[in-house]
Design an enzyme around this catalytic site. Structure first.
Site, PDB file in Angstrom:
ATOM      1  CB  CYS A   9      -1.005  -0.057   1.145  1.00  0.00           C
ATOM      2  SG  CYS A   9      -2.448   0.964   0.843  1.00  0.00           S
ATOM      3  CG  HIS A  60      -3.209  -3.235   3.863  1.00  0.00           C
ATOM      4  ND1 HIS A  60      -2.207  -2.558   4.509  1.00  0.00           N
ATOM      5  CD2 HIS A  60      -3.926  -2.299   3.209  1.00  0.00           C
ATOM      6  CE1 HIS A  60      -2.305  -1.267   4.274  1.00  0.00           C
ATOM      7  NE2 HIS A  60      -3.345  -1.075   3.481  1.00  0.00           N
ATOM      8  CD  GLU A  71      -0.330  -5.330   5.972  1.00  0.00           C
ATOM      9  OE1 GLU A  71      -0.222  -5.993   4.919  1.00  0.00           O
ATOM     10  OE2 GLU A  71      -0.605  -4.113   5.988  1.00  0.00           O
TER      11      GLU A  71
HETATM   12  N1  GLN Z   1      -3.609   6.421   0.618  1.00  0.00           N
HETATM   13  C1  GLN Z   1      -2.452   6.198   1.453  1.00  0.00           C
HETATM   14  C2  GLN Z   1      -1.239   6.992   0.957  1.00  0.00           C
HETATM   15  O1  GLN Z   1      -1.301   7.615  -0.039  1.00  0.00           O
HETATM   16  C3  GLN Z   1      -2.095   4.725   1.506  1.00  0.00           C
HETATM   17  C4  GLN Z   1      -3.104   3.980   2.327  1.00  0.00           C
HETATM   18  C5  GLN Z   1      -2.570   2.760   3.015  1.00  0.00           C
HETATM   19  O2  GLN Z   1      -1.363   2.519   3.105  1.00  0.00           O
HETATM   20  N2  GLN Z   1      -3.482   1.967   3.550  1.00  0.00           N
HETATM   21  O3  GLN Z   1      -0.222   6.961   1.587  1.00  0.00           O
END
Ligand code: GLN
Length: 190
Positions: free
Chosen positions: A78, A174, A176
């Protein structure tokens, strides 16, 4: 060898728990010296702008960049995937730092407000037949990948959500946060 988990911000504890459960020693990474004993690094989800600023503040950008994909396998989930990208599209304050270690283009918040967060079963051929549960939280999308990058998974509408370039791995969801540790085991094999 020890697996490092970038522990500046975000959900690093969840990754740490899974790696420990798999019997691998873990080093939380906050300072450059913490990189000395690791051959793998996980960059967790969280807020990519915040993690980017802290990477600069603690002098971690250059030492990670020098080794990433060589003697340091790196996996970003992410926000971590955003920080690994060669290019970031959308909503990024001018000059926001990133690691720029992987030949992918990431779009922040690629799923907009309506689909802020969602779950989807992902078909990931390298993980076998059983679908992988994907938890997406204000997730980025991978808009495009360079020639040396393999796409590991796409959503049905064809957005890329997992990609690998040698010893570099990026997932926009994710793993995890689910009971499925196949992506963690896959990363430990890179
Ligand atoms: N939208 C977040 C960002 O730009 C990422 C979201 C996340 O890691 N769950 O950092």
């Amino acid at each position: 060898m020890t697996t490092g988990i970038l522990a500046l911000q975000g959900d690093f504890r969840e990754h740490e728990e899974i790696i420990r459960r798999l019997g691998i020693p873990v080093q939380q990474v906050r300072l450059p010296k913490h990189l000395d004993t690791i051959d793998r690094l996980i960059i967790p989800g969280g807020e990519s702008t915040t993690i980017g600023k802290l990477l600069v503040k603690y002098g971690l950008i250059e030492p990670i960049r020098r080794r990433a994909g060589r003697d340091l396998a790196v996996w970003g989930t992410c926000a971590g995937a955003i920080l690994m990208a060669h290019q970031i599209i959308d909503g990024r304050p001018e000059g926001q730092p990133n690691l720029d270690v992987m030949d992918i283009v990431a779009r922040r918040n690629a799923f907009g407000r309506q689909r802020d967060s969602f779950e989807a079963d992902l078909d990931v051929p390298v993980m076998g037949e059983q679908p992988v549960p994907g938890v997406f939280i204000r997730a980025p999308g991978i808009e495009s990948v360079g020639m040396g990058v393999d796409v590991l998974a796409r959503l049905p509408e064809s957005k890329i959500v997992a990609a690998r370039q040698g010893r570099l791995l990026a997932t926009t969801f994710h793993p995890e946060l689910t009971g499925d540790d196949r992506f963690h085991r896959y990363f430990l094999e890179l």
